[in-house]
Scaffold this motif. Sequence first.
Motif, short mmCIF file in Angstrom:
data_model
loop_
_atom_site.label_atom_id
_atom_site.label_comp_id
_atom_site.label_asym_id
_atom_site.label_seq_id
_atom_site.Cartn_x
_atom_site.Cartn_y
_atom_site.Cartn_z
N TRP A 332 -2.58 7.05 -80.69
CA TRP A 332 -1.54 7.62 -81.52
C TRP A 332 -0.32 7.91 -80.66
CZ3 TRP A 332 -5.03 12.25 -83.27
CH2 TRP A 332 -5.17 13.17 -82.23
N GLU A 333 0.77 8.30 -81.29
CA GLU A 333 2.04 8.44 -80.56
C GLU A 333 2.13 9.83 -79.94
OE1 GLU A 333 4.82 7.31 -83.63
OE2 GLU A 333 4.89 5.25 -82.86
N SER A 334 1.31 10.04 -78.94
CA SER A 334 1.23 11.38 -78.34
C SER A 334 2.52 11.77 -77.61
CB SER A 334 0.04 11.45 -77.37
OG SER A 334 0.15 10.46 -76.35
N GLN A 335 3.28 10.76 -77.13
CA GLN A 335 4.52 11.12 -76.44
C GLN A 335 5.49 11.81 -77.39
OE1 GLN A 335 7.38 8.06 -75.43
NE2 GLN A 335 6.20 6.50 -76.52
N TYR A 336 5.55 11.35 -78.65
CA TYR A 336 6.44 11.98 -79.62
C TYR A 336 5.89 13.32 -80.09
CZ TYR A 336 8.34 7.27 -79.56
OH TYR A 336 8.87 6.07 -79.14
#
Length: 415
Positions: A332-336
């Motif tokens: 998933w887009e953990s950076q965002y």
Amino acid sequence: MHRIYLSAAVVCLVAARCSSGADHPAIHVDHPVALADQAVHLTVTDLEPHAKVTVGAEAVDRDGKKWHAEATFTSDDHGTVDLDRAQPSGGSYQNTDGMGLFWSMNPPNGDPDQQTFTPPTVDDRPVEQVDVLVRKDGREVARTTLTREWLGRGVTTRPVTLAKDKISGVYVAPPAGQAKHPAVVLIGGSEGGVASPPLTDLLASHGYPTLALAYFHAPGLPTDLRNIPVEYFASAAHWLARQPGVDPAHVIAVGGSRGTEAALLLSQNFPNLVHGAVLYAPSAKINGSFPDNQGVPWTLHGRALPVGDEPIPVDHISGPVLAIAGTGDLLWESQYAAAQIVRELDSAHNRFPHQALVVQGAGHGVSGAPYLPHGTTLVHPVLMRPLHLGGNRAANESALRQGWARTLALLGSLS
């Protein structure tokens, strides 16, 4: 004439001794026995100047497989290779890295990206024996052994049971002393079971009492991540706060992946019990139940907490927050999410330190301590199929080093 020949022979012998340290190279290490997350300083001395050598590392894992890494170096003007400063010309890793041989080890067969080194145990304590060796001209010329430990001296481990404690997990405590320490509730992700024993051991070895909590996919607990009460985690924090040596004013939730949802919900809804969070590969919202994604994962006061795109509230969190992610996360887009959590804390005018650490190229596997070989594709213990976590081994190692250092710094700031 005889005396001239004799003098020349002595000069040649002395010269040979001066330049032929290659006959007796030595490996020096500053900490032959150390915790597994401690970097060591390795040097090879008594080589010929500008000699080409291969330095390798070998270790046997829990399953009896011997892992190996090596790198080629050229000694300096003094016949020394300092692994903290020397640039390898080839081998298992590319850039100057004093601990490169440790994390870049490869298994004897199979794809390294699909395997992770698990240390063997000695007297029920995880211990890694690493043989460091030097080869020159195809011949081994030096060898030494390092011991890497996860449990420090005097650290104790005991099970926590539903029958006795109303929660399930493992409690690891530092040696008993007069001072009280910040403590950690460690919450794993969708793998279920007891959260990361190696991480628990190392946190306690650094002086932080740690409860590795199981909340599903373990005996006596729900099979799936569905309808798990946030109050269960609050009970765990309350139990931890009562333990000898724990500072009840500084109990921190540390979560990984799906466990970051629980860590945020716990910190938000029970700010008198839990005083901040460390979030590895986080989500900023509540995702569906696991593994079917059709239900509700968490409840609070008997009511289902809604799944959706709305961020988990953070306006009541009463301590520091650190969110760690990689730009190459494929789950998933953990950076965002990490950035969003920090923005939400900013908007709530949270007075405690909060920051996001986003590492370029790292994947989902950013939780834990550095210096062990980790794959980027692992068989999920619930789904029983491979999951591609993203990133690459070098970038993930960078994330582990940076994240672990900041985690320890956050805990240290509370002492």
